[in-house]
Design an enzyme around this catalytic site. Structure first.
Site, mmCIF file in Angstrom:
data_model
loop_
_atom_site.group_PDB
_atom_site.id
_atom_site.type_symbol
_atom_site.label_atom_id
_atom_site.label_comp_id
_atom_site.label_asym_id
_atom_site.label_seq_id
_atom_site.Cartn_x
_atom_site.Cartn_y
_atom_site.Cartn_z
ATOM 1 N N GLU A 65 0.817 -1.230 0.000
ATOM 2 C CA GLU A 65 0.000 0.000 0.000
ATOM 3 C C GLU A 65 0.846 1.275 0.000
ATOM 4 O O GLU A 65 0.331 2.381 -0.135
ATOM 5 C CB GLU A 65 -0.908 -0.004 1.231
ATOM 6 C CG GLU A 65 -2.113 -0.938 1.121
ATOM 7 C CD GLU A 65 -1.700 -2.395 1.215
ATOM 8 O OE1 GLU A 65 -0.842 -2.726 2.076
ATOM 9 O OE2 GLU A 65 -2.203 -3.213 0.414
ATOM 10 N N ILE A 89 9.544 -9.332 4.795
ATOM 11 C CA ILE A 89 10.383 -10.465 5.213
ATOM 12 C C ILE A 89 9.890 -11.722 4.516
ATOM 13 O O ILE A 89 8.685 -12.014 4.518
ATOM 14 C CB ILE A 89 10.345 -10.645 6.739
ATOM 15 C CG1 ILE A 89 10.911 -9.394 7.440
ATOM 16 C CG2 ILE A 89 11.142 -11.897 7.143
ATOM 17 C CD1 ILE A 89 10.820 -9.430 8.956
ATOM 18 N N GLU A 92 7.068 -18.430 3.243
ATOM 19 C CA GLU A 92 7.199 -19.751 2.597
ATOM 20 C C GLU A 92 6.887 -19.724 1.103
ATOM 21 O O GLU A 92 7.232 -20.650 0.371
ATOM 22 C CB GLU A 92 6.235 -20.739 3.273
ATOM 23 C CG GLU A 92 6.558 -21.038 4.716
ATOM 24 C CD GLU A 92 5.491 -21.942 5.339
ATOM 25 O OE1 GLU A 92 5.698 -22.398 6.473
ATOM 26 O OE2 GLU A 92 4.455 -22.187 4.670
ATOM 27 N N THR A 93 6.164 -18.707 0.659
ATOM 28 C CA THR A 93 5.659 -18.710 -0.725
ATOM 29 C C THR A 93 6.282 -17.572 -1.535
ATOM 30 O O THR A 93 6.954 -16.708 -0.969
ATOM 31 C CB THR A 93 4.117 -18.504 -0.714
ATOM 32 O OG1 THR A 93 3.845 -17.138 -0.344
ATOM 33 C CG2 THR A 93 3.450 -19.468 0.255
ATOM 34 N N HIS A 95 5.026 -15.019 -2.458
ATOM 35 C CA HIS A 95 4.368 -13.726 -2.174
ATOM 36 C C HIS A 95 5.391 -12.619 -1.927
ATOM 37 O O HIS A 95 5.211 -11.474 -2.349
ATOM 38 C CB HIS A 95 3.438 -13.882 -0.970
ATOM 39 C CG HIS A 95 2.485 -12.747 -0.836
ATOM 40 N ND1 HIS A 95 2.427 -11.951 0.283
ATOM 41 C CD2 HIS A 95 1.542 -12.261 -1.682
ATOM 42 C CE1 HIS A 95 1.495 -11.030 0.124
ATOM 43 N NE2 HIS A 95 0.933 -11.198 -1.060
ATOM 44 N N PHE A 120 12.949 5.397 -1.349
ATOM 45 C CA PHE A 120 12.639 3.971 -1.132
ATOM 46 C C PHE A 120 13.334 3.487 0.133
ATOM 47 O O PHE A 120 14.506 3.117 0.119
ATOM 48 C CB PHE A 120 13.127 3.172 -2.354
ATOM 49 C CG PHE A 120 12.760 1.716 -2.338
ATOM 50 C CD1 PHE A 120 13.697 0.739 -2.023
ATOM 51 C CD2 PHE A 120 11.473 1.314 -2.652
ATOM 52 C CE1 PHE A 120 13.366 -0.608 -2.026
ATOM 53 C CE2 PHE A 120 11.131 -0.041 -2.652
ATOM 54 C CZ PHE A 120 12.081 -0.999 -2.335
HETATM 55 N N1 LIG Z 1 4.256 -10.195 4.124
HETATM 56 C C1 LIG Z 1 4.383 -8.827 4.220
HETATM 57 C C2 LIG Z 1 3.410 -7.955 3.737
HETATM 58 N N2 LIG Z 1 2.278 -8.439 3.153
HETATM 59 C C3 LIG Z 1 1.089 -7.611 2.976
HETATM 60 C C4 LIG Z 1 1.138 -6.718 1.727
HETATM 61 O O1 LIG Z 1 2.086 -5.667 1.877
HETATM 62 C C5 LIG Z 1 -0.228 -6.083 1.500
HETATM 63 O O2 LIG Z 1 -0.580 -5.318 2.632
HETATM 64 C C6 LIG Z 1 -1.289 -7.137 1.254
HETATM 65 O O3 LIG Z 1 -0.882 -7.964 0.175
HETATM 66 C C7 LIG Z 1 -2.642 -6.494 0.921
HETATM 67 O O4 LIG Z 1 -2.537 -5.665 -0.209
HETATM 68 N N3 LIG Z 1 3.574 -6.629 3.834
HETATM 69 C C8 LIG Z 1 4.717 -6.103 4.402
HETATM 70 O O5 LIG Z 1 4.848 -4.881 4.494
HETATM 71 N N4 LIG Z 1 5.687 -6.943 4.864
HETATM 72 C C9 LIG Z 1 5.563 -8.288 4.790
HETATM 73 O O6 LIG Z 1 6.495 -9.027 5.230
HETATM 74 C C1 LIG Z 2 6.144 -11.262 2.196
HETATM 75 C C2 LIG Z 2 4.912 -11.906 2.645
HETATM 76 O O1 LIG Z 2 3.800 -11.588 2.240
HETATM 77 C C3 LIG Z 2 5.102 -13.114 3.507
HETATM 78 O O2 LIG Z 2 5.301 -12.671 4.830
HETATM 79 C C4 LIG Z 2 3.901 -14.024 3.452
HETATM 80 O O3 LIG Z 2 4.339 -15.224 4.023
HETATM 81 P P1 LIG Z 2 4.034 -16.593 3.232
HETATM 82 O O4 LIG Z 2 4.766 -16.499 1.903
HETATM 83 O O5 LIG Z 2 4.608 -17.691 4.116
HETATM 84 O O6 LIG Z 2 2.538 -16.679 3.064
#
Ligand SMILES: Nc1c(NC[C@H](O)[C@H](O)[C@H](O)CO)[nH]c(=O)[nH]c1=O
Ligand SMILES: CC(=O)[C@@H](O)COP(=O)(O)O
Length: 161
Positions: A65, A89, A92-93, A95, A120
């Protein structure tokens, strides 16, 4: 092991620093890290002459966001620079890759689509220990680095017209 300390810098002596307004957007995911980054940026901006009342801090849920909020502040024309603060951080996936890519491209877009420097300050780490080391730990504070970068870009923007 990284060799650079993120907090090492020489005083900048920015002229008219007390006239500039700075926006800061902080994501709340991993706030035990992002709040330390925020504090490092705040302390540095004030030490370099930015008035506390001219530093406007907003919060968003996660790093993804940051793009929306940072673009909105950049487009407002109210700030000499905007600092985007987050901490992603790895889990596991895959993402992690998509969040990091999204915020990186989003903040880059703020720089090329607006006249306001967007800084940034997003730690993208494999584990919590790496984030702790870079948010006031053994490797310094990336928030300090971001504040210095913001001030240098303000100076660039002022002198490049
Ligand atoms: N896993 C982390 C996230 N995940 C959430 C995303 O940033 C976002 O809020 C969500 O996908 C909804 O749009 N965010 C972080 O800042 N740090 C993480 O480790
Ligand atoms: C970076 C992320 O969104 C992460 O923390 C999500 O964890 P996971 O990949 O184990 O679902």
């Amino acid at each position: 092991m990284a060799t650079v300390n993120l907090s090492d810098y020489k005083p900048l002596n920015i002229s008219n620093a007390d006239e500039y307004s700075i926006g800061i957007v902080v994501s709340e995911w991993n706030d035990f890290i992002t709040y330390n980054l925020r504090n490092g940026a705040l302390e540095t901006l004030k030490a370099e002459g930015i008035k506390e009342e001219n530093i406007h801090i907003h919060y968003v849920p996660g790093a993804f966001e940051l793009s929306f909020a940072t673009m909105k502040l950049c487009r407002s024309g109210r700030f000499a620079a905007v600092i985007a603060i987050g901490n992603v951080i790895r889990g596991e996936t895959p993402h992690f890759e998509f969040v990091c890519s999204g915020v990186t491209q989003g903040i880059k877009d703020c720089n090329i689509l607006t006249d306001t420097p967007a800084i940034f300050c997003v730690l993208t780490d494999d584990n919590k220990e790496q984030s702790i080391a870079r948010s006031g730990g053994s490797l310094g504070n990336k928030g300090v680095e971001a504040a210095v970068t913001a001030l240098k870009m303000i100076d660039f923007n002022k002198n490049s017209n």
